[in-house]
Design an enzyme around this catalytic site. Structure first.
Site: not given
Ligand SMILES: Cc1cc2nc3c(=O)[nH]c(=O)nc-3n(C[C@H](O)[C@H](O)[C@H](O)COP(=O)(O)OP(=O)(O)OC[C@H]3O[C@@H](n4cnc5c(N)ncnc54)[C@H](O)[C@@H]3O)c2cc1C
Length: 300
Positions: A174, A223, A293
């Protein structure tokens, strides 16, 4: 307003002031961001970062906010929302693609499936953007982003463009490492060719598994804690009898113990109180320190 002149004179994208972060996170929690800027392209992003750096304004990057808890006092400085720009997907020879950081992961999953390209089946139920998924090294069912990412294009904190190859992203559970303050604008990926029906079948299996274990009817951020070495965080929390535990509007999910849900009107302080309770209980029962996480940003 101290930010206004720059935005009026140079910025091409949309800018919002005093924006409730609860409207931009899957948790539906979070106080206001001073400024939310939606850069339209690389030029916009470069100018924005250079401006923020020159004035000493902090900035935070936001993808789709699906792995984020924003504290109740909100976020000072500029939240850079990449979701309205950086939405290009270019398919190249040999199963390669360059993909904008603002592309929804599910959009990429679907396009790769339709092209008979394998590698992202595991991500079929993971919300968020491609940029967020790379930074979090998102994964499920034995697959992780690191398996298909070859490198990322970035804009660095001085507003310069760069490319970071996979070998320097130091992917781990992660996590990917970026130079401080860098923003991913595009990911370079390599898929492998496979029968489209096999790809669809694997996705169907993963979707079914997900439905069985975590069909959760309340806003959440996935998570909360990482799995400690050789253990499953959700199982530890369940065995500690914490399912259903509440603080204000936040509750440890009855369905999946490693999820905290917003049952209505939850504050970040409620989620943080539950996280502290879980960590204390698991440490005192098992001697294991759970590591979050989710990312937590903003002021109390
Ligand atoms: C219902 C649900 C199920 C999920 N299941 C999983 C799963 O199975 N596996 C898993 O790994 N995760 C899971 N997640 C967590 C999440 O979806 C992932 O971590 C996802 O990849 C985050 O993407 P985001 O665009 O929403 O990032 P954000 O939440 O917007 O950001 C996350 C982090 O990344 C940074 N970031 C985002 N974009 C950039 C960029 N372009 N450049 C630099 N930094 C950046 C942000 O600053 C922050 O620190 C789940 C979440 C939910 C709500």
């Amino acid at each position: 307003m101290q930010y206004s002149l720059f935005f009026i004179q140079r910025f091409k994208g949309k800018v919002l002031f005093n924006v409730p972060m609860s409207e931009h996170t899957s948790f539906r929690i979070g106080g206001p961001a001073d400024v939310m800027a939606f850069p339209k392209d690389e030029g916009d992003l470069k100018d924005l970062i250079a401006f923020a750096e020159s004035k000493g304004f902090p900035f935070h990057v936001l993808g789709a906010g699906t792995n984020l808890l924003v504290r109740d006092g909100g976020v000072r400085g500029i939240v850079v929302n990449i979701c309205e720009g950086f939405k290009d997907i270019s398919w190249l020879e040999g199963g390669k693609a360059t993909v904008g950081a603002g592309v929804k992961l599910i959009e990429l999953v679907n396009q790769s499936r339709d092209r008979g390209l394998s590698g992202l089946e595991f991500a079929v139920s993971i919300p968020g953007t491609v940029g967020g998924a790379v930074i979090m090294n998102a994964g499920a069912y034995g697959g992780e982003m690191k398996d298909i990412v070859e490198g990322v294009e970035i804009i660095g904190r001085k507003g310069h463009k760069g490319f970071i190859p996979k070998s320097e992203l130091n992917f781990s559970y992660r996590r990917a490492e970026l130079p401080k303050g860098a923003i991913v604008t595009r990911a370079h990926m390599r898929f492998s060719e496979k029968d489209a029906e096999d790809i669809k079948e694997r996705m169907r299996e993963f979707r079914e598994k997900r439905k069985a274990t975590s069909a959760i009817p309340f806003p959440n951020a996935g998570s909360i804690f990482k799995n400690p070495e050789g253990k499953v965080a959700g199982r530890l929390i369940d065995e500690a009898g914490l399912k259903g535990e509440r603080s204000g509007g936040a509750q440890v999910s009855e369905t999946h113990a490693n999820y905290i849900v917003n049952t209505g009107g939850a504050k970040a302080k409620d989620v943080l109180a539950l996280m502290a309770l879980i960590r204390d209980r698991i440490y005192s029962l098992k001697g294991i320190v759970l590591e979050p996480e989710i990312k937590v940003i903003g002021e109390d």
